[in-house]
Write an enzyme that holds these catalytic residues in place. Structure first.
Site, short mmCIF file in Angstrom:
data_model
loop_
_atom_site.label_atom_id
_atom_site.label_comp_id
_atom_site.label_asym_id
_atom_site.label_seq_id
_atom_site.Cartn_x
_atom_site.Cartn_y
_atom_site.Cartn_z
N ASP A 201 0.86 -1.18 0.00
CA ASP A 201 0.00 0.00 0.00
C ASP A 201 0.91 1.24 0.00
O ASP A 201 2.13 1.14 0.11
CB ASP A 201 -0.96 -0.01 1.20
CG ASP A 201 -2.18 0.87 0.92
OD1 ASP A 201 -2.13 1.71 0.00
OD2 ASP A 201 -3.19 0.74 1.64
C1 BGC Z 1 -4.99 3.29 0.15
C2 BGC Z 1 -5.22 2.26 -0.92
C3 BGC Z 1 -5.08 2.88 -2.28
C4 BGC Z 1 -3.71 3.54 -2.39
C5 BGC Z 1 -3.45 4.16 -3.74
C6 BGC Z 1 -3.72 4.08 -0.09
O1 BGC Z 1 -3.62 5.14 0.78
O2 BGC Z 1 -4.94 2.65 1.40
O3 BGC Z 1 -6.49 1.70 -0.77
O4 BGC Z 1 -5.23 1.91 -3.27
O5 BGC Z 1 -3.62 4.55 -1.40
O6 BGC Z 1 -4.20 5.28 -3.94
#
Ligand code: BGC
Length: 798
Positions: A328
């Site tokens: 993530d």
């Molecule tokens: C979130 C994810 C997301 C990623 C990319 C993160 O902060 O937890 O769900 O896919 O950002 O935007």
């Protein structure tokens, strides 16, 4: 290269603060001029393109990895052996595509040191910029390995559908597959190859803002939705231009964050992990998901993004997942704040060796892996394995044959009639009717004056929900418009807010600028206009709920109440003694016993997306029948949380009440009313015993005893009374069927049960099905019905 802990810009750039929009817009226009020059310079037909293959390494020969007729595994191996260590590590780096991507990453791109870009800003709608970066990677780097571009399309890209929690309430995975397919089509139209969805985290805590993004509290239903989401995005061939690669997230346990606070720690036993939190991921992997995202949370003493047990032992080895795992957002970097890595090199080593193949946004991999390989602390084989996985997905996406996308303005791909019709259907099917006293609903279309009261009555912003990608407020049909369209032209719809929606003010780093407790109640005096309009009206509809900024990432709540002034407004209107229809807009279940007591009708509409107003009006006026059923328990009070239907029995089930409040939720899992009434007969079983290899049929006679047609959702629950594997839930959903019946119509609804449905994972992760007694319910929700019983026997038993 900086190694920032960055927070992403708001999920919907278009609805961000004015200064943000201004800044982005000026960057966009500046960039457009810049691009016009660069893109035109490289737009001439490339000599690398040989029609059926591209000479990516520019040597004039068709090498194995360039040859689409070769098996993908041979192509991966051939390419890998040509790559330097730097190039292989480069595949493991995902950068953020911002206005200066060319300046920031052009050098690295030419050296083959970027594997992917993440798009979050408005630049996403600039396929020319995407192609420009791709051209550098393909035409100006040694081996020409294409980039893969990813973004978040969680419940739509431009056609915004209801939030996933709402879509799950339709109990129709096939419909979710269709909405995700539209989402894929619109996402792919701007040149994106890969979406970070579906989000399949099981959640039992409505304080957690991200409960909106998942499917609720049930692993069986969640698994069907996970698989449907993957199929919707990837189709049968993820290389098709209107499909995208799917990403199951957030692996794993993220939905169990303590206190419901986002990013927080989780403690989940192996038993509970296997039986509740992992099944949705497994179903998604089995449906063919090509990527998985590792989560932010610490899971039972080890951050999920450095957790070898879950990432490698289970996902890669046990489930044979062949795609790649992406961290993530900067989660590799965060291993340092989480206190398990002392420096970037350690963070990179821990994440990589645990199984995270690609690092999102932070640059610990690109900065530190090479020296660690040279020093012998990381084996090159580990890098090879990770790079192969990334390449395999790029081959699956067809990027080696089709690295570029159509640059024509993608607007025509958005909001097409089929997409809007599906969005309206999804709203209709995902709203849940929670109360309908004296059949106050459906309303008559002959009404002459409706008072539509509350801050969400004419809203076109918060209806979009928390993850609305490129969704725009101007695309949204408000409730006011939807309702007006149902009435005669001379009918009056008086829209009065009565109070404002609270907002969320944040500092640039994402922390709260001020505690977002809802503003205090302003008292009846402030609601005079609303009360007056309600007094005059033939029907009162109140549109109440949360702003969309109260749900989603980093948006947890400590209360499940309505904002206080809305509650006071409701009480002021309810005091008139006229029937009040409440429509709730929210990203999480709200605990509203007082509204339940005083309102005549309650329709839970969640965040319904662009067709919200139309779909809600279809239901209000009976042009459609309510079909939605809750996939999450709605607590009576926040103090009950977590409260979920599939809990274990205690040793003293009759005790353990709260001395100051009820133990049961306000509405149980599976609950939802219709405009008609269904009578469920007794559950009948075709036999009293089930032998291995056999099936048992459970059936129920269902009759529509009301005066309108309607849809019943017949839910099959079981209970395994004794299991040495571990305690089993007091009820587990195992199947369901939606049945439409006209008034007076009866149907025998049958389900087949066989041994595989009766098992569970033991504490060591082994699937076990033990002989013994089982109960079966065929009921309208998880709290109704009387069970029948049968015995699962060994081969020789009777
Ligand atoms: C979130 C994810 C997301 C990623 C990319 C993160 O902060 O937890 O769900 O896919 O950002 O935007």
């Amino acid at each position: 290269m900086p190694n920032p802990i960055r927070l992403k810009p708001p999920a919907s750039g278009f609805r961000a603060s004015a200064p943000f929009v201004e800044a982005i817009t000026s960057i966009k226009y500046g960039l457009a001029t810049f691009l016009a020059t660069v893109v035109m310079a490289s737009a001439s037909p490339t000599t690398l393109d040989h029609g059926t293959w591209i000479d990516l390494n520019k040597n004039g020969r068709k090498d194995v990895y360039e040859d689409p007729t070769q098996p993908p595994e041979k192509r991966v191996a051939d390419l890998l052996k040509r790559m330097t260590l730097d190039e292989k590590i480069g595949q493991l780096f995902q950068a953020y595509r911002e206005s200066d991507a060319d300046a920031a990453y052009g050098g690295l791109l030419r050296q083959g040191k970027v594997g992917s870009f993440l798009d979050g800003s408005e630049l996403i709608e600039n396929p020319a910029l995407r192609n420009h970066l791709q051209r550098i990677a393909v035409e100006e780097s040694r081996l020409g390995v294409p980039l893969i571009f990813g973004t978040d399309s969680i419940h739509g890209f431009r056609t915004i559908f209801p939030i996933p929690l709402a879509q799950a309430c339709a109990w129709e995975p096939e419909l979710f597959e269709k909405t995700q397919a539209i989402s894929a089509r619109e996402t792919a139209a701007v040149g994106i190859d890969w979406t970070f969805a579906p989000m399949v985290d099981l959640a039992r805590d409505p304080r957690w803002g991200r409960i909106a993004e998942g499917f609720g509290e049930d692993p069986y239903l969640g698994s069907l939705y996970a698989a449907a989401g993957v199929r919707g995005f990837q189709g049968t061939n993820p290389a098709d231009p209107d499909r995208v690669i799917a990403c199951l997230k957030h692996y794993v346990g993220y939905g169990a964050v303590e206190g419901g606070r986002d990013y927080n720690t989780t403690e989940i036993s192996e038993y509970t992990l296997r039986n509740f939190y992992l099944p949705q991921f497994r179903a998604g992997v089995e449906a063919g998901a090509w990527t998985v995202m590792s989560a932010f949370n610490c899971l039972s003493g080890m951050p999920a993004s450095a957790n070898h047990h879950t990432l490698t032992d289970i996902l890669k080895n046990e489930w044979k997942f062949r795609g790649f795992i992406v961290s993530d957002w900067a989660a590799v970097n965060e291993l340092m704040s989480q206190g398990i890595a002392a420096n970037p090199a350690e963070a990179a080593r821990l994440a990589l060796t645990a199984g995270v193949d690609m690092e999102m946004l932070s640059s610990n991999y690109i900065n530190t892996l090479k020296p660690q390989v040279l020093a012998g602390t990381i084996r090159e084989k580990t890098i090879d394995e990770a790079a192969s996985r990334v390449l395999r997905v790029k081959f699956a996406r067809g990027l080696f044959e089709r690295p570029y996308v159509d640059e024509s303005w993608p607007e025509t791909a958005f909001l097409k009639p089929d997409a809007l019709a599906l969005a309206r259907e999804a709203v209709v099917k995902s709203c849940v009717l929670l109360k309908d006293e004296n059949n106050v609903l459906p309303l008559s279309r002959q009404l002459k004056h409706i008072a539509l009261i509350g801050p969400l009555g004419d809203d076109t912003n918060d209806l979009l929900g928390c993850w609305c990608a490129r969704g725009r407020s101007r695309d949204v049909v408000s409730m006011a418009s939807g309702i007006r369209a149902k009435l005669a032209p001379d009918a009056e719809v008086t829209v009065i807010h009565g109070c404002d929606l609270p907002g969320v003010e944040r500092n640039p780093d994402g922390s709260l600028a001020a505690r977002n407790r809802s503003p205090s109640a302003s008292g009846e005096a402030a609601f005079g206009q609303a009360v007056e309009a309600a007094r005059r009206a033939d029907a009162i509809i109140m549109a109440l709920g949360e702003p969309d900024s109260w749900s989603g990432e980093n948006a947890s709540r400590s209360s499940l109440d309505l904002p206080a002034d809305q509650m006071a407004l409701f009480n002021a209107i309810a005091a008139l003694g006229k029937p009040v229809v409440v429509i709730l807009i929210n990203g999480r279940p709200l605990a509203l016993p007082e509204v339940q007591n005083k309102a005549a009708a309650i329709l839970e509409a969640w965040a319904p997306g662009v067709q919200g107003g139309n779909g809600i009006a279809d239901l209000l006026f009976g042009d459609a029948d309510p079909e939605g059923r809750l996939t999450v328990s709605v607590p009576y009070d926040v103090g009950q949380v977590p409260v979920y239907y599939n809990h274990f029995n205690t040793g003293r089930p009759q005790l353990g009440e709260y001395v100051d409040g009820p133990r049961d939720p306000l509405y149980p899992f599976g609950f939802g009313l219709t405009y008609t009434t269904f009578k469920y007969g007794e559950v009948k079983l075709s036999a009293g015993t089930l032998k291995p290899g056999g099936t048992i049929t459970a059936s129920v006679n269902l009759t529509n005893i009301g005066s309108r047609p309607g849809v019943a959702v017949v839910q099959l629950y079981i209970r395994d009374l004794v299991s040495s594997a571990g305690p089993r839930p007091v009820r587990e959903l195992k199947d369901f069927r939606k049945v439409r019946l006209t008034p007076g119509e009866s149907r025998e609804v049958q389900f087949a049960l066989s041994k595989p449905e009766l098992g569970s994972y033991d504490r060591n992760g082994r699937w076990v099905v033990e002989p013994g007694e089982f109960q079966v319910w065929l009921a309208k929700d998880s709290a109704s019905g009387k069970p029948a019983e049968f015995k699962l026997v060994d081969k020789d038993q009777d």
